[in-house]
Design a protein around this motif. Structure first.
Motif: not given
Length: 252
Positions: A161, A164, A180, A193
């Motif tokens: 990610y 995001p 997520v 992420a």
């Protein structure tokens, strides 16, 4: 599942990564935080093999991806799905075609079968009934969710990610955070992420790593990071202009 060992990367005189060490366990959600220009995007591009290290190693399931030939790297990349910062949808393709873009290129299934997979993934991210729309007909939050549906279309083992929640209002950002978490629980994926959104980091992470001046300066659970005594990490997570992190051109 992911092991980064003494990773270095420079662009000209700009030494961006200066010995990054980080391990991500199978099934873990790792969030890498750090300021703009700290090298977060450069790091994630090494994980997926878009960039090659100047020095150091990136292992995916024990495989040094920098040493792979292009066809071998392509096979490893099948393990990955990625949600891009700007969603990166093709404006000329309908939503379902965006979601199933990689599947369509493989020519292994009929268009009807591929569209059915796209519709299923869109429903997973809360977007039933939008498959025939064009990206221009979607809001920013909807585009993010379409991008997430595309990332999971081929059922990857690892989800990446890139910022995001950037560009989203607080409510939509939290909806993306919930998705997520849902993807991790439902698909049992390993997640990495990168973000500077601490609300998002605290919510989705099993562990958080802080990248500063090309190195990981601390790794810990969300509670450990919240309560850190590291002055660099503390300044970043509290958003203070005063501390060891200097803002170029600004005197505080």
């Amino acid at each position: 599942m992911i092991e980064i060992i003494n990773l270095h990367k420079s662009f000209g005189k700009n030494h961006v990564l200066r010995g990054v060490n980080l391990e991500v366990e199978k099934g873990e959600s790792m969030v890498v935080i750090g300021g703009s220009g700290s090298g977060k995007s450069v790091l994630i591009k090494h994980i997926i093999g878009i960039l090659k290290p100047d020095d150091g190693t990136v292992l995916i399931d024990g495989i040094d991806i920098a040493k792979l030939k292009e066809n071998e790297l392509y096979e490893v990349r099948k393990k990955f799905g990625m949600l891009f910062q700007g969603s990166a949808l093709f404006d000329s393709l309908r939503v379902w075609e965006n979601v199933s873009f990689a599947l369509l290129r493989q020519n292994r299934m009929s268009e009807k079968e591929v569209k059915a997979i796209a519709i299923e993934k869109l429903r997973m991210v809360g977007l039933a009934g939008v498959e025939d729309l064009m990206p221009s007909e979607l809001s920013g939050g909807m585009k993010k969710r379409v991008s997430l549906a595309r990332a999971i279309a081929h059922e990857p083992e690892i989800l990446l990610y890139d910022e995001p929640t950037t560009g989203l209002d607080p409510i939509m950002a939290d909806a993306i955070n919930e998705l997520v978490i849902k993807m991790k629980q439902k698909l049992s994926v390993t997640s990495v992420a990168i973000t500077h959104d601490m609300n998002s980091a605290y919510k989705i992470a099993d562990r958080i790593a802080m990248l500063y001046e090309g190195r990981i300066v601390e790794v810990g659970t969300p509670d450990e990071i919240r309560n850190t005594q590291n002055p660099i990490v503390r300044q970043f997570i509290t958003g203070s202009a005063v501390g060891p992190i200097r803002i170029e051109g600004v005197t505080v």
